[in-house]
Scaffold this motif. Structure first.
Motif, PDB file in Angstrom:
ATOM      1  N   VAL A 175      -5.772   4.776 -12.874  1.00 21.09           N
ATOM      2  CA  VAL A 175      -6.977   3.983 -12.635  1.00 21.09           C
ATOM      3  C   VAL A 175      -6.644   2.724 -11.848  1.00 21.09           C
ATOM      4  N   SER A 176      -5.550   2.075 -12.204  1.00 20.17           N
ATOM      5  CA  SER A 176      -5.118   0.872 -11.486  1.00 20.17           C
ATOM      6  C   SER A 176      -3.604   0.805 -11.528  1.00 20.17           C
ATOM      7  N   LEU A 177      -3.044   0.039 -10.599  1.00 20.62           N
ATOM      8  CA  LEU A 177      -1.592  -0.021 -10.466  1.00 20.62           C
ATOM      9  C   LEU A 177      -1.215  -1.376  -9.900  1.00 20.62           C
ATOM     10  N   CYS A 178      -0.194  -1.989 -10.463  1.00 14.90           N
ATOM     11  CA  CYS A 178       0.323  -3.243  -9.921  1.00 14.90           C
ATOM     12  C   CYS A 178       1.818  -3.322 -10.192  1.00 14.90           C
TER      13      CYS A 178
ATOM     14  N   LEU B 104       0.788   0.575 -14.838  1.00 16.34           N
ATOM     15  CA  LEU B 104      -0.342   1.435 -14.522  1.00 16.34           C
ATOM     16  C   LEU B 104      -1.329   1.452 -15.686  1.00 16.34           C
ATOM     17  N   VAL B 105      -2.580   1.659 -15.352  1.00 14.26           N
ATOM     18  CA  VAL B 105      -3.587   2.033 -16.338  1.00 14.26           C
ATOM     19  C   VAL B 105      -4.008   3.442 -15.988  1.00 14.26           C
TER      20      VAL B 105
ATOM     21  N   ASP C 287       6.629  -1.063 -12.408  1.00 17.29           N
ATOM     22  CA  ASP C 287       5.223  -0.860 -12.076  1.00 17.29           C
ATOM     23  C   ASP C 287       4.415  -0.724 -13.359  1.00 17.29           C
TER      24      ASP C 287
ATOM     25  N   ARG D 121       2.400   1.675  -3.524  1.00 20.03           N
ATOM     26  CA  ARG D 121       1.438   2.170  -4.507  1.00 20.03           C
ATOM     27  C   ARG D 121       1.137   3.649  -4.301  1.00 20.03           C
TER      28      ARG D 121
ATOM     29  N   SER E 105      -2.028   1.988 -21.172  1.00 19.67           N
ATOM     30  CA  SER E 105      -1.246   1.108 -20.307  1.00 19.67           C
ATOM     31  C   SER E 105       0.168   1.671 -20.225  1.00 19.67           C
TER      32      SER E 105
ATOM     33  N   ARG F 117       1.877   6.631  -7.058  1.00 18.75           N
ATOM     34  CA  ARG F 117       0.862   7.595  -7.504  1.00 18.75           C
ATOM     35  C   ARG F 117       1.349   9.035  -7.327  1.00 18.75           C
TER      36      ARG F 117
ATOM     37  N   CYS G  42       0.829  -1.211   0.000  1.00 22.51           N
ATOM     38  CA  CYS G  42       0.000   0.000   0.000  1.00 22.51           C
ATOM     39  C   CYS G  42       0.861   1.257   0.000  1.00 22.51           C
TER      40      CYS G  42
END
Length: 248
Positions: A67-70, A78-79, A76, A40, A120, A44, A37
């Motif tokens: 929008v999303s992150l992994c 990201l979207v 990393d 991430r 992406s 951001r 957490c």
């Protein structure tokens, strides 16, 4: 803490909060979750600062929103959603300044084929292909496989596994010597050999390329041209029989 402080006092409240954090961090799964957490949240913040420095902004200082992150082996993934008035191409043109602001190896941007507003983004922090440890095939110990399922054939630049789907496809492998053509072919043939529904017909002009699977092949042809022609005629006959069955 403020609620605890009103009942227990400020010092005791801080002690309870600290004890709670120590308890959480003492559990490996909880510690991993907290670290993820925090990572991430940091990514951001870094992304917002980098795109602002690269001037990927429009009216009212709106930024490409995560929008999303992994995490991926390369860094990393990201979207991001582009704000109105911008496009993914605007972000693509500024990947250099964004990467420099993030102090990373590279930033790769790909437009979502289903939604022109989404992109992406891979923040490349390390090269996942630079290691000296040999990578094992995910299906190396499988007892049975199916050609109808995607076949893992390698690792992409982001460090994720790349697959090939064979149904209704022909595959042509090309590349310079040492590029990995034989290795990729071996993975495809190995999958076919482990599929109980498949009959292997092998044509190996080099004699050693497909020798590993000759024992489980329906036909295995080497340098003999006449033998190759004979086997091809059998294969044509088998294909004609199937076409006639479909026609019926």
């Amino acid at each position: 803490r403020s609620v605890l402080g009103s009942h227990l006092g400020s010092a005791l409240a801080w002690a309870v909060v600290a004890l709670a954090w120590v308890t959480v961090l003492a559990v490996p799964s909880s510690r991993h979750l907290v670290n993820r957490c925090l990572h991430r949240a940091g990514v951001r913040r870094q992304w917002s600062r980098a795109v602002r420095h690269a001037r990927v902004t429009v009216f009212e200082d709106r930024l490409p929103r995560v929008v999303s992150l992994c995490e991926v082996p390369a860094g990393d993934a990201l979207v991001v959603a582009m704000p109105p008035g911008t496009s993914v191409e605007d972000l693509t043109r500024l990947t250099g300044p964004v990467a420099a602001s993030l102090a990373v190896r590279d930033v790769k941007v790909t437009r979502d084929p289903a939604n022109a507003r989404l992109a992406s983004v891979v923040i490349v922090r390390r090269d996942p292909l630079s290691g000296t440890v040999a990578l094992s095939w995910p299906h190396a110990h499988a007892q049975h496989l199916s050609l109808w399922e995607p076949i893992p054939v390698g690792i992409g630049e982001d460090g994720l596994v790349r697959t090939i789907s064979l149904p209704e496809r022909n595959v042509l492998l090309g590349g310079e010597p040492g590029a990995g053509k034989s290795a990729a072919l071996s993975l495809l043939v190995a999958t076919a050999a482990l599929d109980p529904q498949v009959k292997l017909w092998l044509f190996d002009g080099k004699l050693v390329e497909l020798a590993t699977w000759a024992g489980c092949a329906e036909h295995s042809v080497g340098v003999s041209v006449s033998e190759a022609i004979d086997v091809l005629r059998q294969l044509q006959s088998e294909m004609d029989h199937r076409y006639f069955s479909l026609l019926a």
